[in-house]
Design a protein around this motif. Structure first.
Motif, PDB file in Angstrom:
ATOM      1  N   GLU A 142       0.828  -1.212   0.000  1.00 51.93           N
ATOM      2  CA  GLU A 142       0.000   0.000   0.000  1.00 51.93           C
ATOM      3  C   GLU A 142       0.858   1.256   0.000  1.00 51.93           C
ATOM      4  O   GLU A 142       0.536   2.244  -0.677  1.00 51.93           O
ATOM      5  N   ILE A 143       1.935   1.244   0.767  1.00 47.65           N
ATOM      6  CA  ILE A 143       2.832   2.400   0.796  1.00 47.65           C
ATOM      7  C   ILE A 143       3.393   2.657  -0.597  1.00 47.65           C
ATOM      8  O   ILE A 143       3.506   3.813  -1.038  1.00 47.65           O
ATOM      9  N   MET A 144       3.737   1.585  -1.321  1.00 42.37           N
ATOM     10  CA  MET A 144       4.257   1.754  -2.675  1.00 42.37           C
ATOM     11  C   MET A 144       3.204   2.308  -3.623  1.00 42.37           C
ATOM     12  O   MET A 144       3.439   3.271  -4.356  1.00 42.37           O
ATOM     13  N   ILE A 145       2.028   1.700  -3.632  1.00 41.25           N
ATOM     14  CA  ILE A 145       1.035   2.111  -4.632  1.00 41.25           C
ATOM     15  C   ILE A 145       0.410   3.463  -4.314  1.00 41.25           C
ATOM     16  O   ILE A 145      -0.109   4.126  -5.211  1.00 41.25           O
ATOM     17  N   TYR A 146       0.488   3.889  -3.049  1.00 40.58           N
ATOM     18  CA  TYR A 146      -0.104   5.177  -2.696  1.00 40.58           C
ATOM     19  C   TYR A 146       0.557   6.315  -3.484  1.00 40.58           C
ATOM     20  O   TYR A 146      -0.082   7.322  -3.803  1.00 40.58           O
ATOM     21  N   GLN A 147       1.830   6.161  -3.803  1.00 40.50           N
ATOM     22  CA  GLN A 147       2.510   7.218  -4.542  1.00 40.50           C
ATOM     23  C   GLN A 147       1.845   7.463  -5.889  1.00 40.50           C
ATOM     24  O   GLN A 147       1.606   8.609  -6.295  1.00 40.50           O
ATOM     25  N   GLN A 148       1.519   6.385  -6.584  1.00 39.44           N
ATOM     26  CA  GLN A 148       0.889   6.562  -7.897  1.00 39.44           C
ATOM     27  C   GLN A 148      -0.562   7.016  -7.776  1.00 39.44           C
ATOM     28  O   GLN A 148      -1.062   7.747  -8.639  1.00 39.44           O
ATOM     29  N   ILE A 149      -1.243   6.593  -6.718  1.00 39.28           N
ATOM     30  CA  ILE A 149      -2.618   7.057  -6.515  1.00 39.28           C
ATOM     31  C   ILE A 149      -2.626   8.569  -6.305  1.00 39.28           C
ATOM     32  O   ILE A 149      -3.439   9.302  -6.887  1.00 39.28           O
ATOM     33  N   CYS A 150      -1.693   9.056  -5.485  1.00 39.30           N
ATOM     34  CA  CYS A 150      -1.591  10.503  -5.270  1.00 39.30           C
ATOM     35  C   CYS A 150      -1.133  11.216  -6.534  1.00 39.30           C
ATOM     36  O   CYS A 150      -1.569  12.347  -6.804  1.00 39.30           O
ATOM     37  N   ARG A 151      -0.273  10.572  -7.322  1.00 36.32           N
ATOM     38  CA  ARG A 151       0.150  11.169  -8.596  1.00 36.32           C
ATOM     39  C   ARG A 151      -1.060  11.357  -9.514  1.00 36.32           C
ATOM     40  O   ARG A 151      -1.220  12.405 -10.150  1.00 36.32           O
ATOM     41  N   TYR A 188      -9.180   4.994  -5.260  1.00 37.74           N
ATOM     42  CA  TYR A 188      -8.638   4.048  -6.239  1.00 37.74           C
ATOM     43  C   TYR A 188      -7.913   2.953  -5.470  1.00 37.74           C
ATOM     44  O   TYR A 188      -7.157   3.232  -4.537  1.00 37.74           O
ATOM     45  N   LEU A 189      -8.167   1.706  -5.847  1.00 42.67           N
ATOM     46  CA  LEU A 189      -7.584   0.548  -5.162  1.00 42.67           C
ATOM     47  C   LEU A 189      -7.868   0.593  -3.659  1.00 42.67           C
ATOM     48  O   LEU A 189      -7.043   0.231  -2.841  1.00 42.67           O
ATOM     49  N   ARG A 190      -9.049   1.087  -3.323  1.00 43.03           N
ATOM     50  CA  ARG A 190      -9.566   1.180  -1.955  1.00 43.03           C
ATOM     51  C   ARG A 190      -8.817   2.175  -1.074  1.00 43.03           C
ATOM     52  O   ARG A 190      -9.011   2.197   0.135  1.00 43.03           O
ATOM     53  N   LEU A 191      -7.981   3.004  -1.663  1.00 44.35           N
ATOM     54  CA  LEU A 191      -7.309   4.054  -0.913  1.00 44.35           C
ATOM     55  C   LEU A 191      -7.791   5.407  -1.411  1.00 44.35           C
ATOM     56  O   LEU A 191      -8.168   5.561  -2.572  1.00 44.35           O
ATOM     57  N   ASN A 192      -7.760   6.384  -0.519  1.00 43.16           N
ATOM     58  CA  ASN A 192      -8.299   7.709  -0.813  1.00 43.16           C
ATOM     59  C   ASN A 192      -7.209   8.777  -0.801  1.00 43.16           C
ATOM     60  O   ASN A 192      -6.200   8.650  -0.100  1.00 43.16           O
ATOM     61  N   THR A 193      -7.436   9.825  -1.573  1.00 48.01           N
ATOM     62  CA  THR A 193      -6.579  11.008  -1.531  1.00 48.01           C
ATOM     63  C   THR A 193      -7.417  12.201  -1.094  1.00 48.01           C
ATOM     64  O   THR A 193      -8.651  12.192  -1.184  1.00 48.01           O
ATOM     65  N   ASP A 194      -6.728  13.245  -0.634  1.00 46.67           N
ATOM     66  CA  ASP A 194      -7.408  14.480  -0.219  1.00 46.67           C
ATOM     67  C   ASP A 194      -6.419  15.617  -0.433  1.00 46.67           C
ATOM     68  O   ASP A 194      -5.389  15.675   0.244  1.00 46.67           O
TER      69      ASP A 194
END
Length: 446
Positions: free
Chosen positions: A192-201, A286-292
């Motif tokens: 999750e820590i890895m993929i969060y970078q692309q979700i935020c991107r 995206y992928l069950r994680l959220n951005t704000d």
């Protein structure tokens, strides 16, 4: 496993030139989600259970009335619980793997093994009581809490039926699982820590693309036009928004607003004109994680080729407040301690601050330590008393108010960026805004 690695590699392809190229098709997303659930249960959950001293966690939900925690255990192809779904998680100790059972009509995903057959075992509650007695736990955690809504998922009916099914010996072992539930929700796994970078991107790219002259025509486009453009763009990319975006503005000729009035006005529909300072509040799932994310753009006036210097200084104060806050975050400190210290240091530097930072992850306003609310700058009882732990993500949300001479009034730089705390340092998952966007991006030739 190999296919999962290939999917992750596709997510981490930094050469991609736009967010659309980074977004997986639904089937591939499902595979990633299911792999992450299994990883979290194997690598995140044991430590949280041992930290809280709960050796059995029972999560109970009925279809369409799901505990928020239970939904994070459901496989990608399940939108809801089915009938009554009961998950039983047992820590046998001695560093053995967790035992994960589904006391339900169906197995739940790859990990929760079906442990109740109605035709074989009879009543569902009776079977649950038998499984508990066989394992003889010391503490049985149930999701109820008066502090954290996300850890208060058991309904009155389900709680009563559960307690009624237990022998007296086990009724006395039932405790609130609030710290276990919060720990599970707030702690991010390695993947999750890895993929969060692309979700935020992806989120950053969508946000920036809305703050351009391709979307905004000064004198014609309204703030709500832009907000709905974001909603449409999110859908075009086959993503979802966990809240409706807001686009608001500050301008030299507008009257000053206090924080409450500013929040109430964030969905007002105003025509955007040159000289406006725009503010966007925006998030995706995206992928069950959220951005704000909250960022700013300035609409150039005729003859301007850059933002006024005093607005640039105001932006620097906003970035400095971010630094002051993140420098105060450390393991074991509570959100209220971090808030009080950061506010004091900001005021000592001459910054007029307001801090309202929250955890983020499975939920936009996630479970974990709350570091202020816009209307609770003296601390947040309950949520603000919860300590900070490693491998947790936060939306660093705040504003710094600066007097802007060219406007003859104060301006609020309202920023929000997603950050990860690894136990030592806080880092922005995909960087942060340091310069206010310009609309148009380049002024016309003079």
């Amino acid at each position: 496993i190999m296919r999962f690695l290939i999917l992750l590699i596709s997510i981490f392809t930094f050469e991609a030139v736009n967010s659309e190229a980074l977004i997986l098709p639904m089937r591939d997303r499902a595979e990633v989600i299911d792999q992450i659930i299994d990883e979290r249960i194997a690598t995140v959950l044991p430590g949280i259970m041992r930290r809280t001293g709960i050796d059995m966690w029972v999560i109970i939900s009925r279809e369409y009335n799901e505990d928020p925690v239970l939904k994070t255990f459901l496989p990608s192809t399940w939108q809801t619980a089915r009938r009554r779904t009961i998950l039983l998680i047992h820590d046998p100790g001695d560093d053995q793997p967790l035992e994960t059972l589904a006391v339900a009509r169906y197995a739940v995903g790859n990990t929760f093994i079906k442990a109740w057959d109605k035709e074989l075992h009879g009543d569902q509650w009776k079977r649950l009581a038998e499984l508990i007695e066989e394992r003889d736990p010391n503490k049985i955690g149930i999701n109820y809490s008066d502090t954290f809504a996300l850890a208060d998922g058991v309904t009155h009916t389900e709680y009563d039926l559960f307690i009624k099914s237990l022998k007296e010996k086990y009724k006395n072992k039932v405790v609130s699982a609030k710290n276990l539930a919060v720990g599970w929700l707030e702690t991010r796994s390695e993947t999750e820590i890895m993929i969060y970078q692309q979700i935020c991107r992806i989120a950053h790219e969508i946000l920036a693309s809305g703050l351009t002259d391709e979307v905004i025509q000064p004198g014609v486009t309204t703030t709500n036009d832009v907000a709905w453009w974001y909603r449409d763009r999110i859908r075009e990319l086959k993503l979802t928004a966990w809240f409706h975006p807001s686009v608001s503005l500050q301008r030299a000729s507008s009257p000053n607003m206090d924080a409450k009035a500013s929040i109430l006005a964030r969905h007002d529909d105003n025509i955007i004109i040159p000289g406006d300072l725009l503010h966007v509040d925006f998030g995706i799932t995206y992928l069950r994680l959220n951005t704000d994310t909250q960022q700013h753009a300035y609409v150039l006036k005729t003859g301007e080729d850059n933002i006024p210097e005093d607005l640039r200084i105001a932006m620097k104060h906003g970035n400095r407040l971010q630094d002051i806050l993140t420098d105060e975050i450390s393991v074991g400190r509570t959100g209220n301690e971090v808030l009080a210290s950061a506010l004091a240091k900001a005021k000592d530097e001459g910054i007029t601050p307001s801090i309202y930072t929250h955890p983020i992850g499975f939920h936009g306003h996630g479970a974990g330590s709350t570091i202020g609310m816009w209307d609770q700058q003296g601390g947040v009882p309950g949520g603000g008393d919860y300590p900070i732990y490693p491998n947790t993500a936060y939306s660093i949300e705040l504003y710094a108010e600066t007097y802007v001479p060219s406007w003859s009034k104060p301006v609020r730089i309202k920023l929000e960026e997603d950050a990860m705390f690894d136990g030592e340092d806080v880092y922005y998952i995909d960087g942060r805004q340091k310069e206010i966007f310009l609309i148009p991006r380049e002024a016309p030739l003079q």
